[in-house]
Design an enzyme around this catalytic site. Structure first.
Site, short mmCIF file in Angstrom:
data_model
loop_
_atom_site.label_atom_id
_atom_site.label_comp_id
_atom_site.label_asym_id
_atom_site.label_seq_id
_atom_site.Cartn_x
_atom_site.Cartn_y
_atom_site.Cartn_z
CB CYS A 69 -0.49 -0.56 0.91
SG CYS A 69 -1.71 1.72 1.78
CB CYS A 72 0.50 2.18 4.41
SG CYS A 72 -1.15 1.18 3.75
#
Ligand SMILES: [Zn+2]
Length: 144
Positions: A69, A72
Protein backbone atom coordinates in the site's frame (compact mmCIF):
# COMPACT_ATOMS: atom_id res chain seq x y z
CA UNK A 1 -5.63 9.48 36.72
CA UNK A 2 -4.90 6.50 38.95
CA UNK A 3 -1.66 6.18 40.93
CA UNK A 4 -0.23 3.45 38.79
CA UNK A 5 -0.63 2.17 35.27
CA UNK A 6 -0.35 -1.25 33.73
CA UNK A 7 1.96 -1.22 30.73
CA UNK A 8 2.62 -4.22 28.51
CA UNK A 9 6.26 -4.68 27.51
CA UNK A 10 6.65 -4.83 23.73
CA UNK A 11 9.68 -7.12 24.03
CA UNK A 12 8.51 -9.87 26.41
CA UNK A 13 4.77 -9.01 26.82
CA UNK A 14 5.06 -8.81 30.62
CA UNK A 15 2.43 -6.58 32.23
CA UNK A 16 4.33 -3.99 34.30
CA UNK A 17 2.82 -1.77 37.00
CA UNK A 18 4.38 1.69 36.73
CA UNK A 19 3.67 4.63 39.09
CA UNK A 20 1.82 7.24 37.01
CA UNK A 21 4.14 9.97 38.33
CA UNK A 22 7.16 8.11 36.88
CA UNK A 23 5.70 7.48 33.44
CA UNK A 24 7.91 10.17 31.91
CA UNK A 25 11.13 8.77 33.40
CA UNK A 26 11.81 6.20 30.69
CA UNK A 27 10.38 3.24 32.60
CA UNK A 28 11.94 -0.18 32.02
CA UNK A 29 10.37 -3.64 32.03
CA UNK A 30 10.79 -5.45 35.36
CA UNK A 31 11.18 -8.76 33.54
CA UNK A 32 13.47 -8.15 30.56
CA UNK A 33 14.85 -4.72 31.64
CA UNK A 34 14.31 -3.18 28.20
CA UNK A 35 12.69 0.23 27.90
CA UNK A 36 8.91 0.18 27.76
CA UNK A 37 8.98 3.03 25.23
CA UNK A 38 11.62 3.75 22.59
CA UNK A 39 9.79 6.35 20.44
CA UNK A 40 8.97 3.76 17.79
CA UNK A 41 5.70 1.99 17.03
CA UNK A 42 5.60 -1.62 18.19
CA UNK A 43 4.66 -4.53 15.93
CA UNK A 44 1.38 -6.29 16.59
CA UNK A 45 0.71 -9.90 15.62
CA UNK A 46 -1.90 -12.49 16.55
CA UNK A 47 0.48 -13.49 19.37
CA UNK A 48 0.45 -10.14 21.20
CA UNK A 49 -2.56 -8.23 19.84
CA UNK A 50 -5.12 -9.07 22.55
CA UNK A 51 -2.65 -8.50 25.36
CA UNK A 52 -1.46 -5.12 24.04
CA UNK A 53 -5.01 -3.90 23.32
CA UNK A 54 -6.60 -5.16 26.56
CA UNK A 55 -3.94 -4.97 29.25
CA UNK A 56 -2.41 -1.54 28.69
CA UNK A 57 -3.94 1.20 30.83
CA UNK A 58 -2.83 3.82 28.31
CA UNK A 59 -4.58 4.21 24.93
CA UNK A 60 -3.17 2.18 22.04
CA UNK A 61 -3.17 3.66 18.54
CA UNK A 62 -3.03 1.01 15.82
CA UNK A 63 -1.96 1.65 12.23
CA UNK A 64 -3.58 -1.02 10.04
CA UNK A 65 -1.31 -1.15 6.99
CA UNK A 66 0.09 -3.45 4.28
CA UNK A 67 3.45 -3.62 2.50
CA UNK A 68 1.87 -3.18 -0.97
CA UNK A 69 0.00 0.00 0.00
CA UNK A 70 1.66 3.20 -1.25
CA UNK A 71 -0.17 5.63 1.08
CA UNK A 72 0.72 3.34 4.02
CA UNK A 73 4.42 3.62 3.16
CA UNK A 74 4.07 7.39 2.82
CA UNK A 75 2.46 7.63 6.26
CA UNK A 76 5.06 5.41 8.00
CA UNK A 77 7.56 8.22 8.81
CA UNK A 78 4.70 10.43 10.07
CA UNK A 79 3.54 7.61 12.33
CA UNK A 80 7.10 7.26 13.69
CA UNK A 81 7.18 10.99 14.43
CA UNK A 82 3.78 10.79 16.11
CA UNK A 83 5.10 7.96 18.33
CA UNK A 84 7.94 10.19 19.52
CA UNK A 85 5.42 12.91 20.41
CA UNK A 86 2.63 10.82 21.93
CA UNK A 87 4.66 8.35 24.02
CA UNK A 88 4.46 7.61 26.92
CA UNK A 89 0.86 8.82 27.17
CA UNK A 90 -0.18 6.68 24.19
CA UNK A 91 1.26 3.42 22.82
CA UNK A 92 1.63 3.37 19.02
CA UNK A 93 1.52 0.09 17.15
CA UNK A 94 1.42 -1.25 13.62
CA UNK A 95 -0.57 -4.20 12.35
CA UNK A 96 0.29 -5.71 8.97
CA UNK A 97 -3.13 -6.60 7.50
CA UNK A 98 -1.55 -8.92 4.96
CA UNK A 99 0.12 -11.22 7.48
CA UNK A 100 -2.59 -10.76 10.14
CA UNK A 101 -5.70 -11.10 7.99
CA UNK A 102 -7.83 -12.57 10.78
CA UNK A 103 -7.39 -9.49 12.96
CA UNK A 104 -8.06 -7.15 10.02
CA UNK A 105 -11.26 -9.09 9.30
CA UNK A 106 -12.28 -9.09 12.97
CA UNK A 107 -12.17 -5.28 12.95
CA UNK A 108 -13.71 -5.00 9.45
CA UNK A 109 -10.79 -3.00 8.09
CA UNK A 110 -11.96 -2.08 4.57
CA UNK A 111 -9.32 0.41 3.49
CA UNK A 112 -5.75 1.03 4.48
CA UNK A 113 -4.17 2.83 6.04
CA UNK A 114 -6.72 2.98 8.83
CA UNK A 115 -5.90 4.29 12.30
CA UNK A 116 -7.89 2.92 15.24
CA UNK A 117 -7.58 4.12 18.80
CA UNK A 118 -8.21 1.67 21.64
CA UNK A 119 -8.53 2.17 25.39
CA UNK A 120 -8.82 -0.84 27.71
CA UNK A 121 -9.89 -3.04 24.81
CA UNK A 122 -12.60 -0.65 23.55
CA UNK A 123 -12.31 1.08 20.21
CA UNK A 124 -12.65 4.84 20.82
CA UNK A 125 -12.26 6.14 17.28
CA UNK A 126 -11.25 5.16 13.77
CA UNK A 127 -9.91 7.18 10.87
CA UNK A 128 -9.22 5.84 7.37
CA UNK A 129 -6.68 7.52 5.09
CA UNK A 130 -3.10 8.71 5.41
CA UNK A 131 -2.34 11.62 7.76
CA UNK A 132 0.70 13.74 8.56
CA UNK A 133 2.37 13.59 11.99
CA UNK A 134 0.74 16.77 13.31
CA UNK A 135 -2.72 15.59 12.20
CA UNK A 136 -2.20 12.17 13.83
CA UNK A 137 -1.18 13.79 17.12
CA UNK A 138 -4.12 16.25 16.98
CA UNK A 139 -6.60 13.49 16.13
CA UNK A 140 -5.41 11.27 19.01
CA UNK A 141 -5.42 14.11 21.55
CA UNK A 142 -8.97 14.96 20.48
CA UNK A 143 -10.12 11.50 21.62
CA UNK A 144 -8.19 10.77 24.82
ZN1 LIG B 1 9.91 -6.96 28.98
Amino acid sequence: MSESLHLVCSHCETVNKIPTARLGEEPKCGQCHQRLFDAHPIKLTAANFQRQINRNDIPVLVDFWAPWCGPCKMMAPAFEQAAAQLEPQVRLAKLNTETEQNIAAQFSIRSIPTLALFQNGQELARQPGAMGAADIVRWVRGHV
